[in-house]
Design a protein around this motif. Structure first.
Motif, PDB file in Angstrom:
ATOM      1  N   ARG A 175       0.837  -1.188   0.000  1.00 14.80           N
ATOM      2  CA  ARG A 175       0.000   0.000   0.000  1.00 14.80           C
ATOM      3  C   ARG A 175       0.883   1.253   0.000  1.00 14.80           C
ATOM      4  NH1 ARG A 175      -5.602   0.932   2.629  1.00 14.80           N
ATOM      5  NH2 ARG A 175      -5.631  -1.305   2.315  1.00 14.80           N
TER       6      ARG A 175
ATOM      7  N   LEU B 219     -10.385   2.993  -1.258  1.00 20.39           N
ATOM      8  CA  LEU B 219      -9.367   2.662  -2.255  1.00 20.39           C
ATOM      9  C   LEU B 219      -7.961   3.054  -1.788  1.00 20.39           C
ATOM     10  CD1 LEU B 219     -11.225   3.659  -5.551  1.00 20.39           C
ATOM     11  CD2 LEU B 219     -11.006   1.389  -4.526  1.00 20.39           C
TER      12      LEU B 219
ATOM     13  N   GLU C 105     -16.142  -0.111  -3.698  1.00 21.53           N
ATOM     14  CA  GLU C 105     -14.820  -0.684  -3.423  1.00 21.53           C
ATOM     15  C   GLU C 105     -14.798  -2.169  -3.751  1.00 21.53           C
ATOM     16  OE1 GLU C 105     -11.857   0.835  -0.486  1.00 21.53           O
ATOM     17  OE2 GLU C 105     -13.701   1.069   0.694  1.00 21.53           O
TER      18      GLU C 105
ATOM     19  N   SER D 176     -11.586  -2.081  -6.090  1.00 25.18           N
ATOM     20  CA  SER D 176     -10.407  -2.069  -5.223  1.00 25.18           C
ATOM     21  C   SER D 176      -9.387  -3.120  -5.633  1.00 25.18           C
ATOM     22  CB  SER D 176     -10.814  -2.303  -3.773  1.00 25.18           C
ATOM     23  OG  SER D 176      -9.672  -2.402  -2.940  1.00 25.18           O
TER      24      SER D 176
ATOM     25  N   ARG E 255      -8.697  -5.450  -2.146  1.00 23.76           N
ATOM     26  CA  ARG E 255      -9.629  -6.500  -1.737  1.00 23.76           C
ATOM     27  C   ARG E 255      -9.522  -7.668  -2.727  1.00 23.76           C
ATOM     28  NH1 ARG E 255     -15.148  -3.180   0.129  1.00 23.76           N
ATOM     29  NH2 ARG E 255     -14.089  -1.928   1.738  1.00 23.76           N
TER      30      ARG E 255
ATOM     31  N   SER F  61     -12.585  -8.456  -4.848  1.00 21.31           N
ATOM     32  CA  SER F  61     -13.237  -7.441  -5.688  1.00 21.31           C
ATOM     33  C   SER F  61     -13.333  -7.913  -7.134  1.00 21.31           C
ATOM     34  CB  SER F  61     -12.468  -6.125  -5.634  1.00 21.31           C
ATOM     35  OG  SER F  61     -11.277  -6.207  -6.399  1.00 21.31           O
TER      36      SER F  61
ATOM     37  N   ASN G   2      -7.045   2.979 -10.298  1.00 24.68           N
ATOM     38  CA  ASN G   2      -6.722   3.985  -9.289  1.00 24.68           C
ATOM     39  C   ASN G   2      -6.549   5.382  -9.865  1.00 24.68           C
ATOM     40  OD1 ASN G   2      -6.871   2.027  -7.387  1.00 24.68           O
ATOM     41  ND2 ASN G   2      -4.795   2.260  -6.622  1.00 24.68           N
TER      42      ASN G   2
END
Length: 333
Positions: free
Chosen positions: A11, A53, A84, A88, A91, A94, A184
């Motif tokens: 992240r 996100l 999300e 996302s 996840r 997702s 993103n």
């Protein structure tokens, strides 16, 4: 972010650098100046803070009924969570993560089809400067402390081509094994727009929505337009700011997500070359929708000023400001 058949990403901080001005009202009621020397009681404020996100998120409402505002905020938070689950990369369950893992997505939602269709349109509009299949290059840069080997860079670039994404009601397909999509650079704007629309339909016309990008609706404190300040790395304290009158703003800057200590390589990557623009380059775009502003801000960080100005006009955005180290910020319209 994750690539097709690749390990989950680390992240990283969000790329935007924005601070909200005249929007720090305390929840439960504020008094604000109208700008004409008088003051009046503003509607009560209700606020939600969280994340979406991988970025900090905030929704601020001004409404005379605090209970109704809190109910609307609850619906907005639920909508953020639902989307999300679509977009996302954090996840693993997702829809986007499944698309990247399998190279296909059966029976995609209407939201996924709409957003991918808009992303492909903007790929055409920007001449490939905005490309949602950039993910293999992102992963390559993120995994190398030094410059990626030329052969690996060439292999990753061969997987980047938005035209290899086939979107249909029955399914989404990626043209080649190893391709992967990241949203993103556009999904934050899309979710911002969806939340703003939900609040408007719920009778909440005065709102500032920040789900990675910002959109102002109705009036802010004191009945004035929402005011947003823009912090560009190359122009700290420059006093850059815009009013959001039924408009959105998005900012992209390389220093928002560096891969190296000196930010020479960072999360803004030119899909056409595989390289990164200067870390202190930033672009802020004001547009009718946060979806459009989000994608254009990403593209404009990799385009020279002349091409950026032409893109702004082609896309129907209102205006933009771009900055580079050692160069005064330039407003484009």
């Amino acid at each position: 972010m994750t690539g097709s058949r690749a390990a989950p990403p680390t992240r990283l901080p969000r790329r935007r650098a924005l601070r909200v001005l005249a929007a720090s009202a305390a929840v439960g009621g504020i008094a604000a100046a109208t700008g004409r020397g008088a003051t009046r009681r503003a509607p009560a404020a209700a606020e939600w803070r969280g994340s979406a996100l991988g970025a900090e998120a905030k929704v601020l409402l001004l409404h005379s009924d605090p209970a109704a505002a809190r109910t609307a905020l609850g619906a907005a938070v639920a909508e953020i969570g639902r989307l999300e689950d679509e977009f996302s990369l954090f996840r693993p369950w997702s829809a986007l993560s499944r698309l990247n893992r399998d190279g296909r997505l059966e029976r995609p939602s209407l939201d996924m089809r709409r957003l991918l269709a808009e992303a492909l349109r903007l790929g055409d509009l920007t001449g490939g400067a905005f490309d949602v299949t950039i993910q293999p290059l992102w992963l390559l840069h993120a995994r190398h402390a030094d410059d990626p080997p030329p052969a690996a860079l060439a292999a990753a670039r061969a997987l980047v081509d938005y035209r290899g994404v086939d979107v249909g009601a029955a399914g989404v397909r990626l043209a080649r094994p190893g391709m992967a999509v990241t949203l993103n650079g556009i999904a934050q704007g899309y979710i911002t727009d969806r939340v703003a629309g939900l609040l408007r339909d719920a009778g909440m016309p005065d709102a500032l929505v920040d789900v990675g990008e910002l959109r102002g609706s109705g009036s802010g404190p004191g009945g004035l337009p929402w005011r947003v300040g823009l912090d560009h790395p190359a122009a700290p304290g420059a006093g850059l700011g815009v009013g959001l009158e039924e408009a959105a703003v998005a900012t992209s800057a390389g220093r928002g997500g560096p891969f190296t200590a000196d930010a020479r390589r960072h999360h803004i990557i030119d899909p056409r070359t595989g390289g990164c623009p200067p870390a202190d380059r930033a672009a802020s775009v004001v547009a009718p929708s946060a979806t459009l502003a989000d994608a254009l801000a990403t593209a404009m960080t990799v385009l020279p000023p002349g091409e950026a100005a032409a893109l702004l006009r082609r896309a129907g955005a209102a205006r933009a400001v771009v900055s580079d180290a050692g160069v005064a910020p330039r407003w484009l319209a």
